[in-house]
Enzyme design. Structure first.
Site, PDB file in Angstrom:
ATOM      1  N   GLU A   1       1.039  -1.225   0.236  1.00 29.40           N
ATOM      2  CA  GLU A   1       0.598  -0.292   0.292  1.00 29.40           C
ATOM      3  C   GLU A   1       1.030   0.978   0.190  1.00 29.40           C
ATOM      4  O   GLU A   1       0.520   2.382   0.582  1.00 29.40           O
ATOM      5  CB  GLU A   1      -1.249  -0.094   1.254  1.00 29.40           C
ATOM      6  CG  GLU A   1      -2.096  -0.950   1.634  1.00 29.40           C
ATOM      7  CD  GLU A   1      -2.574  -1.205   2.418  1.00 29.40           C
ATOM      8  OE1 GLU A   1      -2.563  -0.784   3.046  1.00 29.40           O
ATOM      9  OE2 GLU A   1      -3.781  -2.190   2.542  1.00 29.40           O
TER      10      GLU A   1
ATOM     11  N   GLU B   1      -6.244 -10.236  -1.564  1.00 29.00           N
ATOM     12  CA  GLU B   1      -7.241  -9.968  -0.141  1.00 29.00           C
ATOM     13  C   GLU B   1      -8.665  -9.891  -0.723  1.00 29.00           C
ATOM     14  O   GLU B   1      -9.570  -9.565  -0.382  1.00 29.00           O
ATOM     15  CB  GLU B   1      -7.108  -8.952   0.098  1.00 29.00           C
ATOM     16  CG  GLU B   1      -5.206  -9.080   0.719  1.00 29.00           C
ATOM     17  CD  GLU B   1      -5.105  -7.660   1.800  1.00 29.00           C
ATOM     18  OE1 GLU B   1      -5.676  -7.025   2.124  1.00 29.00           O
ATOM     19  OE2 GLU B   1      -3.732  -7.663   2.055  1.00 29.00           O
TER      20      GLU B   1
HETATM   21  O1  9MR Z   1      -7.907  -8.082   8.440  1.00 29.43           O
HETATM   22  C1  9MR Z   1      -7.112  -7.372   9.277  1.00 29.43           C
HETATM   23  C2  9MR Z   1      -7.922  -6.886  10.357  1.00 29.43           C
HETATM   24  O2  9MR Z   1      -7.938  -8.297  11.360  1.00 29.43           O
HETATM   25  C3  9MR Z   1      -6.841  -5.725  11.348  1.00 29.43           C
HETATM   26  O3  9MR Z   1      -7.488  -5.164  11.715  1.00 29.43           O
HETATM   27  C4  9MR Z   1      -6.316  -4.567   9.572  1.00 29.43           C
HETATM   28  C5  9MR Z   1      -5.634  -3.743  11.087  1.00 29.43           C
HETATM   29  O4  9MR Z   1      -4.986  -3.103   9.308  1.00 29.43           O
HETATM   30  O5  9MR Z   1      -5.281  -4.987   9.566  1.00 29.43           O
HETATM   31  C6  9MR Z   1      -6.195  -6.385   8.164  1.00 29.43           C
HETATM   32  O6  9MR Z   1      -5.893  -6.457   6.490  1.00 29.43           O
HETATM   33  C7  9MR Z   1      -5.270  -5.853   6.076  1.00 29.43           C
HETATM   34  C8  9MR Z   1      -4.514  -6.010   4.713  1.00 29.43           C
HETATM   35  O7  9MR Z   1      -3.510  -6.379   6.409  1.00 29.43           O
HETATM   36  C9  9MR Z   1      -3.809  -5.078   3.847  1.00 29.43           C
HETATM   37  N1  9MR Z   1      -4.741  -4.886   3.226  1.00 29.43           N
HETATM   38  C10 9MR Z   1      -6.461  -4.434   3.674  1.00 29.43           C
HETATM   39  C11 9MR Z   1      -6.608  -5.620   4.954  1.00 29.43           C
HETATM   40  C12 9MR Z   1      -8.000  -4.541   5.198  1.00 29.43           C
HETATM   41  O8  9MR Z   1      -8.103  -4.014   6.362  1.00 29.43           O
END
Ligand code: 9MR
Length: 358
Positions: free
Chosen positions: A156, A264
């Protein structure tokens, strides 16, 4: 044992066998896509036990740690590393012959603030931050070794809007400019020559962000930066998903000689915009919504199947509607239904459409 109790036990056993048999009748997702691309899921260690663990092993051929391989989970400001949770995932993947995606090394989020500071709390300058990056990659990539198939090296880094290409409000960017992206891939290749290296981001099928991605990837390729592929996160919703834009994005990345992964995937049933001043809208998962979602999933996989030679892995960001970050996000109190399996792990109509059944 009394006769009635005996009959009761026998009936229960028969019922359990019947439930098991019904479960077995559900085709395995990973078996369906075998030879095409890996089918992955993001998981957390607590899900790997018991029936949920069996469910994961039955349907998915690859795993990503939803949270436990992020810098925040692995690294402490005193310089120590904590691998217990992630190691549980590695063991599970090994025992079940699954591939593992490493998520993620260089990210502005879920990385402790101290990572970017010296002991006095002052921001690290470029060279010192690069030294920390290398130290971190050595510890983490050496620890997991060949158990990790591919890494999201940079996550990102692109801007969401405006004229600029990069997300400038990132401690990485503030200290190093865009050069940190090239540096991350070079360092990762040096530290773990066998790992496949990916750039991972969301929004990549929206034209402006795709254009930013292409600019960045061309810039990396021109400098011979070692990058193997792009992770298209695929946090989509069933109202605005557009198969033509998906095709354009796959083509744009494949033309640069890059492997494409979907890293994802989830398909929210909610429209992207909502009124923050109003209480959370709780959509009932009606037949109509279920049908529309099934139709959209069919469109998605029609594109993915057609491009299977360009795609090595399709990962869902969860295993069933019970386990999704979208329950409660972006609106607290809201339940979403983004996957092929419902909250009880039963296949939804979308599952059968993805398998090519009507
Ligand atoms: O699914 C993840 C969630 O449990 C966490 O709280 C969050 C914190 O930033 O991150 C989520 O996963 C993210 C991933 O690592 C990167 N792309 C976006 C995902 C959804 O937010």
């Amino acid at each position: 044992m009394k006769k009635t109790a005996f009959i009761f036990v026998i009936l229960c056993a028969l019922l359990a066998l019947q439930v098991k048999a019904q479960e077995q009748e559900v085709p395995s997702l990973k078996a369906h896509f075998q030879g095409k691309f890996e089918i992955g899921a993001a998981v957390n260690p607590f899900q790997l036990r018991g029936e949920t663990g069996e469910f994961i092993a039955r349907h998915y051929s690859a795993l990503t740690a939803e949270n436990c391989m992020k810098p925040e989970a692995l690294w402490r400001p005193d310089g120590t590393f904590h691998f217990e949770q992630a190691d549980a995932l590695v063991r599970f993947a090994r025992e079940n012959g699954m591939k593992l995606r490493g998520h993620t090394l260089v990210w502005h989020s879920q990385t402790p603030r101290a990572f970017f500071q010296d002991e006095a709390g002052n921001p690290l300058e470029k060279d010192a931050l690069y030294a920390r990056m290398e130290e971190y990659m050595k510890a983490v990539m050496d620890h997991f070794g060949d158990d990790v198939w591919c890494w999201d090296v940079v996550n990102e880094a692109l801007a969401d809007w405006g004229d600029g290409v990069y997300r400038t409000q990132s401690p990485w960017f503030r200290a190093c400019g865009e050069d940190f992206i090239a540096q991350a891939f070079r360092t990762a290749r040096k530290v773990a020559p066998n790992a496949r290296l990916y750039y991972n981001d969301y929004g990549l099928i929206n034209p402006p962000k795709r254009e930013r991605a292409v600019k960045m990837l061309k810039w990396l390729k021109e400098q011979n930066v070692p990058i193997d592929g792009v992770g298209i996160q695929a946090h989509w919703n069933m109202h605005t998903f557009n198969p033509e834009e998906l095709q354009r994005t796959i083509d744009a990345f494949a033309e640069l000689g890059l492997d494409v992964q979907f890293t994802e995937m989830d398909l929210s049933v909610y429209p992207p915009r909502f009124d923050r001043s109003k209480p959370a809208e709780k959509l009932e998962y009606t037949q109509e919504i279920s049908d529309l979602q099934a139709e959209k999933y069919a469109q998605i996989f029609e594109v993915l199947n057609r491009n299977a030679d360009k795609i090595s892995c399709v990962t869902f960001w969860g295993i069933s509607d019970r386990f999704t970050w979208l329950n409660g996000f972006p609106q607290r109190g809201r339940t979403d239904h983004p996957f092929l399996f419902d909250r009880d792990g039963n296949p939804k109509p979308a599952f059968y459409r993805v398998l090519g059944e009507k």
